[in-house]
Motif scaffolding. Structure first.
Motif, mmCIF file in Angstrom:
data_model
loop_
_atom_site.group_PDB
_atom_site.id
_atom_site.type_symbol
_atom_site.label_atom_id
_atom_site.label_comp_id
_atom_site.label_asym_id
_atom_site.label_seq_id
_atom_site.Cartn_x
_atom_site.Cartn_y
_atom_site.Cartn_z
ATOM 1 N N HIS A 1 -83.320 -57.676 98.305
ATOM 2 C CA HIS A 1 -82.205 -57.824 97.361
ATOM 3 C C HIS A 1 -81.066 -56.844 97.631
ATOM 4 C CE1 HIS A 1 -80.353 -59.548 93.889
ATOM 5 N NE2 HIS A 1 -80.185 -58.354 93.333
ATOM 6 N N ASP B 1 -86.967 -64.150 88.423
ATOM 7 C CA ASP B 1 -85.790 -64.031 89.296
ATOM 8 C C ASP B 1 -86.202 -64.099 90.765
ATOM 9 O OD1 ASP B 1 -83.250 -63.440 90.250
ATOM 10 O OD2 ASP B 1 -83.472 -61.278 89.975
ATOM 11 N N ASP C 1 -93.620 -57.075 92.354
ATOM 12 C CA ASP C 1 -92.928 -57.427 93.598
ATOM 13 C C ASP C 1 -93.953 -57.506 94.726
ATOM 14 O OD1 ASP C 1 -89.735 -57.600 94.356
ATOM 15 O OD2 ASP C 1 -91.067 -57.338 96.074
ATOM 16 N N LEU C 2 -93.775 -58.507 95.543
ATOM 17 C CA LEU C 2 -94.780 -58.818 96.557
ATOM 18 C C LEU C 2 -94.311 -58.476 97.968
ATOM 19 C CD1 LEU C 2 -97.600 -59.975 96.405
ATOM 20 C CD2 LEU C 2 -96.640 -62.280 96.385
ATOM 21 N N HIS C 3 -93.192 -57.754 98.058
ATOM 22 C CA HIS C 3 -92.677 -57.389 99.385
ATOM 23 C C HIS C 3 -93.151 -55.972 99.706
ATOM 24 C CE1 HIS C 3 -89.880 -56.306 102.536
ATOM 25 N NE2 HIS C 3 -89.411 -57.544 102.586
ATOM 26 N N LYS D 1 -76.821 -62.021 85.420
ATOM 27 C CA LYS D 1 -78.246 -61.841 85.092
ATOM 28 C C LYS D 1 -78.481 -60.556 84.298
ATOM 29 C CE LYS D 1 -80.354 -61.821 88.963
ATOM 30 N NZ LYS D 1 -80.656 -61.132 90.238
ATOM 31 N N HIS D 2 -77.849 -59.487 84.723
ATOM 32 C CA HIS D 2 -78.097 -58.190 84.081
ATOM 33 C C HIS D 2 -77.421 -58.115 82.711
ATOM 34 C CE1 HIS D 2 -79.189 -56.611 88.328
ATOM 35 N NE2 HIS D 2 -80.194 -57.211 87.730
ATOM 36 N N THR E 1 -91.038 -60.714 86.690
ATOM 37 C CA THR E 1 -91.941 -61.324 87.686
ATOM 38 C C THR E 1 -91.505 -61.053 89.129
ATOM 39 O OG1 THR E 1 -90.738 -63.413 87.655
ATOM 40 C CG2 THR E 1 -92.639 -63.226 86.145
ATOM 41 N N HIS E 2 -90.210 -60.820 89.335
ATOM 42 C CA HIS E 2 -89.663 -60.579 90.675
ATOM 43 C C HIS E 2 -88.708 -59.393 90.555
ATOM 44 C CE1 HIS E 2 -91.057 -64.716 90.808
ATOM 45 N NE2 HIS E 2 -90.992 -64.702 92.136
ATOM 46 N N ALA E 3 -89.256 -58.190 90.591
ATOM 47 C CA ALA E 3 -88.494 -57.016 90.150
ATOM 48 C C ALA E 3 -87.602 -56.410 91.230
ATOM 49 C CB ALA E 3 -89.451 -55.965 89.611
ATOM 50 N N GLY E 4 -87.922 -56.609 92.498
ATOM 51 C CA GLY E 4 -87.147 -55.928 93.546
ATOM 52 C C GLY E 4 -87.374 -54.422 93.492
ATOM 53 N N ASP F 1 -98.442 -61.253 92.978
ATOM 54 C CA ASP F 1 -97.586 -62.419 92.778
ATOM 55 C C ASP F 1 -97.122 -62.464 91.308
ATOM 56 O OD1 ASP F 1 -96.554 -65.140 93.531
ATOM 57 O OD2 ASP F 1 -97.940 -65.681 91.942
ATOM 58 N N GLY F 2 -95.805 -62.525 91.116
ATOM 59 C CA GLY F 2 -95.245 -62.470 89.759
ATOM 60 C C GLY F 2 -95.554 -63.706 88.927
ATOM 61 N N GLY G 1 -81.055 -52.202 89.007
ATOM 62 C CA GLY G 1 -81.681 -53.523 89.035
ATOM 63 C C GLY G 1 -82.364 -53.830 87.711
ATOM 64 N N SER G 2 -83.009 -54.973 87.659
ATOM 65 C CA SER G 2 -83.559 -55.456 86.384
ATOM 66 C C SER G 2 -84.637 -54.535 85.804
ATOM 67 C CB SER G 2 -84.110 -56.873 86.563
ATOM 68 O OG SER G 2 -85.028 -56.936 87.636
HETATM 69 C C1 LIG Z 1 -83.776 -61.641 93.622
HETATM 70 S S1 LIG Z 1 -84.860 -60.343 94.007
HETATM 71 C C2 LIG Z 1 -85.110 -59.517 92.485
HETATM 72 C C3 LIG Z 1 -83.953 -58.782 91.899
HETATM 73 C C4 LIG Z 1 -84.230 -58.098 90.579
HETATM 74 N N1 LIG Z 1 -84.858 -59.000 89.630
HETATM 75 C C5 LIG Z 1 -82.988 -57.511 89.953
HETATM 76 O O1 LIG Z 1 -82.325 -58.204 89.168
HETATM 77 O O2 LIG Z 1 -82.699 -56.351 90.211
HETATM 78 C C6 LIG Z 1 -86.389 -61.165 94.224
HETATM 79 C C7 LIG Z 1 -87.565 -60.259 94.553
HETATM 80 O O3 LIG Z 1 -88.760 -61.034 94.415
HETATM 81 C C8 LIG Z 1 -89.710 -60.594 95.372
HETATM 82 N N2 LIG Z 1 -90.698 -61.692 95.480
HETATM 83 C C9 LIG Z 1 -90.618 -62.835 96.188
HETATM 84 N N3 LIG Z 1 -91.682 -63.635 95.925
HETATM 85 C C10 LIG Z 1 -92.437 -62.965 94.996
HETATM 86 C C11 LIG Z 1 -93.611 -63.282 94.280
HETATM 87 N N4 LIG Z 1 -94.261 -64.448 94.470
HETATM 88 N N5 LIG Z 1 -94.080 -62.387 93.379
HETATM 89 C C12 LIG Z 1 -93.435 -61.205 93.172
HETATM 90 N N6 LIG Z 1 -92.306 -60.868 93.816
HETATM 91 C C13 LIG Z 1 -91.806 -61.732 94.714
HETATM 92 C C14 LIG Z 1 -88.899 -60.278 96.583
HETATM 93 O O4 LIG Z 1 -89.572 -59.338 97.390
HETATM 94 C C15 LIG Z 1 -87.608 -59.703 95.962
HETATM 95 O O5 LIG Z 1 -87.668 -58.292 95.904
#
Ligand SMILES: C[S@@+](CC[C@H](N)C(=O)[O-])C[C@H]1O[C@@H](n2cnc3c(N)ncnc32)[C@H](O)[C@@H]1O
Length: 266
Positions: free
Chosen positions: A6, A168, A121-123, A18-19, A41-44, A146-147, A102-103
């Motif tokens: 991200h 996200d 976050d899964l990265h 979004k924020h 669920t997808h925190a970055g 996995d989120g 970030g979020s």
């Molecule tokens: C768009 S970014 C998140 C940005 C964050 N929500 C913000 O607003 O600051 C998406 C994130 O989701 C993570 N991601 C992708 N697939 C995922 C999964 N299945 N479960 C959790 N995280 C995942 C990626 O590594 C990435 O960091």
């Protein structure tokens, strides 16, 4: 193997939309004393360095937060969520905009010690950053999982009856549009009073329409379901705009965000 990071996009117009929604919803939840649950669920990373080479590569923040941020300084007449957003960013920076929240960071700044954040976050490159961002907050629980699965497993919560989730994804694969819709439909069945906010890109290909249509098929009344789309003047990197769908938007939040959208001329 996930490749999306991200930091290449942090602070862009999608983040601004979004924020601002996130701040509006979480501020509403803090109006009552009862603690609440929030799931990212997808925190970055939670916090982004806009001076880093990755952020400097495309400089998406220039047509996002940077476009507005200077005009907000010293302005006492901003709509409330904009003042909050500006102040969170100001607290991270001195004269220049370098750090962008970030979020997960914003959530922790708004939530109280009795509230609980689960951030996924899964990265494997991103997760250590997320852990670092959240390390001082004992009411946060960062998880390298996995989120979508995390959301499913955490609700309904045994003690925290109020709250919701931000979903996200990066939409690296088009299946994520359906996956997002299905995760929300399932979560809504298990926890109907939860607030669910999903972000999506508006693309030429129209993949987001599948997500929106599947959620619309829930047949929820207007006050329990809203869509907010900000369309770009021209297509930017394949994106025509940025969208959010919100289930159970808090009372007043639709009007608040409509005013902000007008104010920002979006
Ligand atoms: C768009 S970014 C998140 C940005 C964050 N929500 C913000 O607003 O600051 C998406 C994130 O989701 C993570 N991601 C992708 N697939 C995922 C999964 N299945 N479960 C959790 N995280 C995942 C990626 O590594 C990435 O960091």
């Amino acid at each position: 193997m996930l490749s999306y990071q991200h930091i290449y996009h942090a602070g862009n117009l999608a983040d601004v939309q979004k924020h601002l929604w996130l701040i509006t919803v979480l501020d509403y939840l803090t109006q009552k004393d009862k603690p609440f649950l929030w799931i990212d669920t997808h925190a970055g990373r939670g916090l982004y360095d806009l001076s880093a080479p990755e952020a400097q590569k495309i400089k998406e923040y220039e047509s996002g937060i940077l476009k507005f941020y200077k005009d907000w300084q010293g302005n006492d007449n901003l709509p409330a969520p904009l003042t909050r957003y500006r102040d969170f960013i100001n607290n991270l920076n001195k004269d220049e905009l370098i750090k962008y929240p970030g979020s997960a960071y914003l959530a922790m700044k708004i939530m109280r010690p009795t509230d609980k954040l689960y951030a996924f976050d899964l990265h494997k490159g991103e997760f250590p950053h997320l852990q670092k961002t959240l390390q001082q907050y004992i009411n946060s629980d960062p998880r390298f999982e996995d989120g979508f699965m995390g959301l499913k497993s955490l609700i309904p919560h045994t003690t925290l009856k109020r709250g919701g989730a931000l979903i996200d994804p990066s939409y690296e694969v088009k299946e994520e549009y359906t996956q997002t819709a299905q995760a929300i439909i399932e979560a809504h069945k298990k926890w109907p009073q939860g607030i669910y906010m999903a972000w999506y890109p508006i693309l030429d290909k129209g993949h987001h329409e599948d997500l929106v249509n599947q959620l619309m098929a829930l047949g929820l009344p207007d006050e329990d379901f809203t869509i907010d789309e900000w369309h770009f003047g021209e297509v930017e990197r394949g994106m025509k705009g940025t969208g959010m769908v919100i289930i159970n938007p808090p009372y007043g939040s639709i009007d608040t965000m409509a005013k902000i959208k007008l104010y920002l001329n979006q």
